[in-house]
Motif scaffolding. Structure first.
Motif, PDB file in Angstrom:
ATOM      1  N   GLY A 142      -5.414   0.913   4.325  1.00  0.00           N
ATOM      2  CA  GLY A 142      -6.197   1.961   3.704  1.00  0.00           C
ATOM      3  C   GLY A 142      -6.198   3.226   4.552  1.00  0.00           C
ATOM      4  N   ILE A 143      -6.258   4.367   3.875  1.00  0.00           N
ATOM      5  CA  ILE A 143      -6.232   5.667   4.544  1.00  0.00           C
ATOM      6  C   ILE A 143      -7.347   6.523   3.956  1.00  0.00           C
ATOM      7  N   ASP A 144      -8.146   7.137   4.813  1.00  0.00           N
ATOM      8  CA  ASP A 144      -9.157   8.091   4.358  1.00  0.00           C
ATOM      9  C   ASP A 144      -8.484   9.438   4.113  1.00  0.00           C
ATOM     10  N   VAL A 145      -8.760  10.033   2.975  1.00  0.00           N
ATOM     11  CA  VAL A 145      -8.259  11.367   2.663  1.00  0.00           C
ATOM     12  C   VAL A 145      -9.359  12.341   3.066  1.00  0.00           C
ATOM     13  N   VAL A 146      -9.042  13.196   4.013  1.00  0.00           N
ATOM     14  CA  VAL A 146     -10.028  14.155   4.525  1.00  0.00           C
ATOM     15  C   VAL A 146      -9.678  15.566   4.069  1.00  0.00           C
ATOM     16  N   SER A 147     -10.520  16.507   4.404  1.00  0.00           N
ATOM     17  CA  SER A 147     -10.312  17.885   3.939  1.00  0.00           C
ATOM     18  C   SER A 147      -9.083  18.537   4.580  1.00  0.00           C
ATOM     19  N   SER A 148      -8.685  18.067   5.736  1.00  0.00           N
ATOM     20  CA  SER A 148      -7.503  18.617   6.402  1.00  0.00           C
ATOM     21  C   SER A 148      -6.244  17.910   5.888  1.00  0.00           C
ATOM     22  N   GLU A 149      -5.378  18.684   5.239  1.00  0.00           N
ATOM     23  CA  GLU A 149      -4.140  18.109   4.718  1.00  0.00           C
ATOM     24  C   GLU A 149      -3.267  17.573   5.853  1.00  0.00           C
ATOM     25  N   TYR A 150      -3.244  18.280   6.971  1.00  0.00           N
ATOM     26  CA  TYR A 150      -2.466  17.847   8.137  1.00  0.00           C
ATOM     27  C   TYR A 150      -2.943  16.473   8.615  1.00  0.00           C
ATOM     28  N   ASP A 157     -15.060  15.815  -8.544  1.00  0.00           N
ATOM     29  CA  ASP A 157     -14.150  16.940  -8.797  1.00  0.00           C
ATOM     30  C   ASP A 157     -12.699  16.484  -8.928  1.00  0.00           C
ATOM     31  N   ALA A 158     -12.467  15.188  -9.175  1.00  0.00           N
ATOM     32  CA  ALA A 158     -11.149  14.581  -9.382  1.00  0.00           C
ATOM     33  C   ALA A 158     -10.289  14.551  -8.118  1.00  0.00           C
ATOM     34  N   ALA A 159     -10.889  14.737  -6.963  1.00  0.00           N
ATOM     35  CA  ALA A 159     -10.139  14.659  -5.701  1.00  0.00           C
ATOM     36  C   ALA A 159     -10.130  13.213  -5.199  1.00  0.00           C
ATOM     37  N   THR A 160      -8.985  12.807  -4.665  1.00  0.00           N
ATOM     38  CA  THR A 160      -8.843  11.465  -4.105  1.00  0.00           C
ATOM     39  C   THR A 160      -9.521  11.405  -2.735  1.00  0.00           C
ATOM     40  N   THR A 161     -10.262  10.348  -2.498  1.00  0.00           N
ATOM     41  CA  THR A 161     -10.942  10.199  -1.202  1.00  0.00           C
ATOM     42  C   THR A 161     -10.364   9.066  -0.371  1.00  0.00           C
ATOM     43  N   ARG A 162      -9.558   8.216  -0.992  1.00  0.00           N
ATOM     44  CA  ARG A 162      -8.991   7.063  -0.291  1.00  0.00           C
ATOM     45  C   ARG A 162      -7.598   6.796  -0.835  1.00  0.00           C
ATOM     46  N   GLU A 163      -6.711   6.340   0.041  1.00  0.00           N
ATOM     47  CA  GLU A 163      -5.359   5.959  -0.374  1.00  0.00           C
ATOM     48  C   GLU A 163      -5.046   4.584   0.206  1.00  0.00           C
ATOM     49  N   ARG A 164      -4.134   3.909  -0.441  1.00  0.00           N
ATOM     50  CA  ARG A 164      -3.640   2.636   0.072  1.00  0.00           C
ATOM     51  C   ARG A 164      -2.130   2.745   0.185  1.00  0.00           C
ATOM     52  N   ARG A 165      -1.625   2.542   1.410  1.00  0.00           N
ATOM     53  CA  ARG A 165      -0.178   2.531   1.627  1.00  0.00           C
ATOM     54  C   ARG A 165       0.253   1.076   1.688  1.00  0.00           C
ATOM     55  N   THR A 192      -4.499  14.172   6.915  1.00  0.00           N
ATOM     56  CA  THR A 192      -4.164  13.149   5.923  1.00  0.00           C
ATOM     57  C   THR A 192      -2.698  12.759   6.019  1.00  0.00           C
ATOM     58  N   VAL A 193      -1.809  13.727   6.146  1.00  0.00           N
ATOM     59  CA  VAL A 193      -0.374  13.436   6.276  1.00  0.00           C
ATOM     60  C   VAL A 193      -0.114  12.651   7.560  1.00  0.00           C
ATOM     61  N   ALA A 194      -0.775  13.029   8.646  1.00  0.00           N
ATOM     62  CA  ALA A 194      -0.616  12.301   9.910  1.00  0.00           C
ATOM     63  C   ALA A 194      -1.093  10.857   9.761  1.00  0.00           C
ATOM     64  N   ALA A 195      -2.186  10.640   9.050  1.00  0.00           N
ATOM     65  CA  ALA A 195      -2.699   9.286   8.829  1.00  0.00           C
ATOM     66  C   ALA A 195      -1.730   8.474   7.971  1.00  0.00           C
ATOM     67  N   GLU A 196      -1.117   9.107   6.983  1.00  0.00           N
ATOM     68  CA  GLU A 196      -0.132   8.418   6.140  1.00  0.00           C
ATOM     69  C   GLU A 196       1.089   8.016   6.951  1.00  0.00           C
ATOM     70  N   GLN A 197       1.548   8.903   7.827  1.00  0.00           N
ATOM     71  CA  GLN A 197       2.709   8.591   8.664  1.00  0.00           C
ATOM     72  C   GLN A 197       2.383   7.498   9.685  1.00  0.00           C
ATOM     73  N   SER A 198       1.194   7.556  10.267  1.00  0.00           N
ATOM     74  CA  SER A 198       0.782   6.504  11.214  1.00  0.00           C
ATOM     75  C   SER A 198       0.699   5.149  10.515  1.00  0.00           C
ATOM     76  N   ALA A 199       0.200   5.151   9.296  1.00  0.00           N
ATOM     77  CA  ALA A 199       0.131   3.909   8.531  1.00  0.00           C
ATOM     78  C   ALA A 199       1.530   3.357   8.282  1.00  0.00           C
ATOM     79  N   ALA A 200       2.490   4.232   7.952  1.00  0.00           N
ATOM     80  CA  ALA A 200       3.865   3.789   7.728  1.00  0.00           C
ATOM     81  C   ALA A 200       4.451   3.167   8.997  1.00  0.00           C
ATOM     82  N   GLU A 201       4.162   3.769  10.144  1.00  0.00           N
ATOM     83  CA  GLU A 201       4.661   3.225  11.414  1.00  0.00           C
ATOM     84  C   GLU A 201       4.066   1.851  11.694  1.00  0.00           C
ATOM     85  N   ARG A 202       2.755   1.705  11.505  1.00  0.00           N
ATOM     86  CA  ARG A 202       2.111   0.407  11.751  1.00  0.00           C
ATOM     87  C   ARG A 202       2.618  -0.642  10.770  1.00  0.00           C
ATOM     88  N   LEU A 203       2.741  -0.278   9.512  1.00  0.00           N
ATOM     89  CA  LEU A 203       3.202  -1.232   8.501  1.00  0.00           C
ATOM     90  C   LEU A 203       4.633  -1.692   8.762  1.00  0.00           C
TER      91      LEU A 203
END
Length: 179
Positions: free
Chosen positions: A135-143, A100-108, A145-156
């Motif tokens: 790598g970040i898993d994109v899940v159905s909860s937008e919150y 359905d053209a939805a992203t399931t994985r991201e790379r920061r 996913t955003v939290a995972a992206e921010q955590s990845a930024a902190e670790r990186l």
């Protein structure tokens, strides 16, 4: 049980083994390896790192990276001998597309180009890069996913700061800062 003398071949192989062990260990003493933080607080690495001021870095990832660098360098050092200038490239790429053209994985990816500049002469002592990705898993909860992206930024930002400080500390032990 009666002690029997060892065969001559066994005695020779034991002597040869001891000789080889001694011969191979000789070069290790002269290889130049020494502890990075030898001398503790007064050692060349610690003294050199305390003489570095970190320039401001724009964006949220820049703020995180600068704070991590300041922590590792032992705090703020206004009027320091050296200035660390960092340019960041923080990218978030989506992949793993579903039907359905939805992203399931991201790379920061966080890449840094950094320069250590002598403030008195303006000479660039180090011009290098550091970076990492996660790598970040994109899940159905937008919150989530955003939290995972921010955590990845902190670790990186922590990983990149460790790479930068490690490289500069090695350089400070080879070329100690000027008094």
């Amino acid at each position: 049980m009666k002690d029997r003398p060892l065969p001559v071949a066994h005695k020779m192989s034991a002597s040869l083994g001891a000789f080889l062990l001694a011969a191979l260990s000789l070069p290790l003493g002269g290889c130049g390896l020494h502890p990075l933080y030898a001398g503790g607080e007064s050692g060349p690495a610690a003294t050199g790192l305390r003489s570095i001021e970190v320039a401001p870095i724009p964006q949220r990832s820049g703020w995180l990276t600068r704070n991590a660098l300041v922590d590792r360098l032992g705090g703020e050092h206004p009027g320091a001998t050296y200035r660390l200038e960092v340019e960041l490239d923080d990218t978030l790429t989506g992949f793993g597309i579903r039907g359905d053209a939805a992203t399931t994985r991201e790379r920061r990816t966080l890449r840094a180009r950094y320069r250590l500049v002598d403030r008195a002469s303006g000479a660039v002592l180090v011009d290098a890069t550091a970076g990492s990705d996660e790598g970040i898993d994109v899940v159905s909860s937008e919150y989530a996913t955003v939290a995972a992206e921010q955590s990845a930024a902190e670790r990186l930002s922590q990983i990149v700061a460790d790479q930068i400080v490690g490289r500069i500390a090695r350089i400070m032990t080879v070329t100690p800062p000027r008094p």
